[in-house]
Design a protein around this motif. Sequence first.
Motif, short mmCIF file in Angstrom:
data_model
loop_
_atom_site.label_atom_id
_atom_site.label_comp_id
_atom_site.label_asym_id
_atom_site.label_seq_id
_atom_site.Cartn_x
_atom_site.Cartn_y
_atom_site.Cartn_z
N SER A 1 10.81 3.80 -4.37
CA SER A 1 9.56 3.11 -4.03
C SER A 1 8.84 3.88 -2.94
CB SER A 1 9.84 1.67 -3.56
OG SER A 1 10.52 1.66 -2.32
N ALA A 2 7.54 3.60 -2.79
CA ALA A 2 6.74 4.26 -1.76
C ALA A 2 5.61 3.34 -1.34
CB ALA A 2 6.18 5.59 -2.28
N ALA A 3 5.05 3.63 -0.17
CA ALA A 3 3.95 2.81 0.34
C ALA A 3 3.03 3.67 1.19
CB ALA A 3 4.49 1.64 1.16
N THR A 4 1.76 3.28 1.21
CA THR A 4 0.77 3.86 2.12
C THR A 4 0.13 2.73 2.92
OG1 THR A 4 -1.06 3.70 0.55
CG2 THR A 4 0.27 5.70 0.48
N GLY A 5 -0.39 3.04 4.08
CA GLY A 5 -1.07 2.05 4.91
C GLY A 5 -2.47 2.51 5.23
N ASP A 6 -2.77 2.58 6.52
CA ASP A 6 -4.06 3.14 6.92
C ASP A 6 -4.11 4.64 6.60
OD1 ASP A 6 -4.85 0.69 7.85
OD2 ASP A 6 -4.14 1.07 9.91
#
Length: 338
Positions: A244-249
Motif C-alpha cells: 500500500s502507499a499514500a500521499t498527503g500534502d
Amino acid sequence: MAAVGERSVGMSCRSGRLWSRVVLLAVWMCSTAADQTEEYLKREHSLSKPYQGVGSSSSSLWDLMGSVLVTPQYVRLTPDLQSTQGAVWNRMPCYLRDWELQVHFKVHGQGKKNLNGDGFAIWFTKDRMQAGSVFGSKNNFVGLGVFVDTYPNEEKQHERIFPYVSAMVSNGSLSYDHTRDGRSTELGGCTAMVRNLNHDTFFVIRYVKRRLTIMIDIDGKQEWKDCLDVAGVRLPRGYYFGASAATGDLSDNHDIISLKLYQLTVERTPAEEKMDKEVFIPSVDNMKLPGMDDHEESMSGFALFLIIFFSLIGMIFVGVILLIVYNKWHESSRKHFY
C-alpha cells in the motif's frame, strides 16, 4: 632428451591444472544447482508482468483498493497527486514457514529533496483490504509491516536520513506514530536513497528460522546490502501479503513492478524443530509488546479457573463413586450378618 622430458612435465602440469579447474567448476555448478533447488517461486503469492486479470476478474489472485492503476509495466499504488491512497492485496493466505519476498519497485515524482511523500509499505498481516493512516493501510495491524518512508515528519532527526526503510511487528496493540516516523515501534532500519533513480531498485524481506532480514539493492550494482537483521521474530502462518502507499500534502508515484515470493527449504536440527513451534500471536523475543502481559495474565487466570473447576468436578465424581461403593459394601455386610 632433456627438452622432451621438460615438455612432457610441463604438459602434465598444465593438464593437471586444467583437470583441477574442471573439478572446481563441476563442484561450483553442483553447489549452485543445489542452492537453486532450495528456492521455489510461489506464483499464487507473486505479482509480476503483465499482471493479467489483476483485480478485474474473480480468478485473479490479487485485489485492488483505492487509486491503484494497473499498466503492462507496473502497478501504480498512488499517482503523483496529493491526498491519495492505494493498495494491492493477495487473496491467498500464506502458510509457508520459511520464505523470501523480493520487491521490485520505483518511487519517483516532481518533488525535489524533501518535497515529496509519503511512502509505501509491504505487509504480511492477519487482515487485508482495510484502508487507514499507515501508508494507506490500517493502524493497529496484526503482523509485519515494512515501510519505505520518504518524508521526515519529525522535525529533529537524530542521525537519520530519508528515505528510510524500517520494519515493525505488532499484535494489534501498537500504533504507528507518524509524527515520529514510527521510531518508537520500529525493529530497526536503514537509509535508502530510492527516489528518481534511472536504474532498478529492489529490497528483499527474508524470514527464516524466526529471523527477519531485510536487504536492499538500490545502487544498480546487483549487490545486496544489509539493512535490518532481527532474531526471535515470531510470525503466525496464514497471513496475507500486500502493498500500500499514500500521499498527503506532498506526493510521489509509488510503483510496484513485481512481488516475488519464494519458499525456502531450510534444514533444522531436532532441537530447532522442537523450539520452532506454531505461534498464533506476532511477537519478538526480548521485546514486550503492549497488551502481551494482559493477554498472558488473562490466559493464566482462565487456566487457573479451569484447573480449579475440573479439580472440583473430579473430587465430586470420586466422592460419589466412594459413596456408592460404601453403600454397596454396607448393604452386603448387613445381608451377610442376618
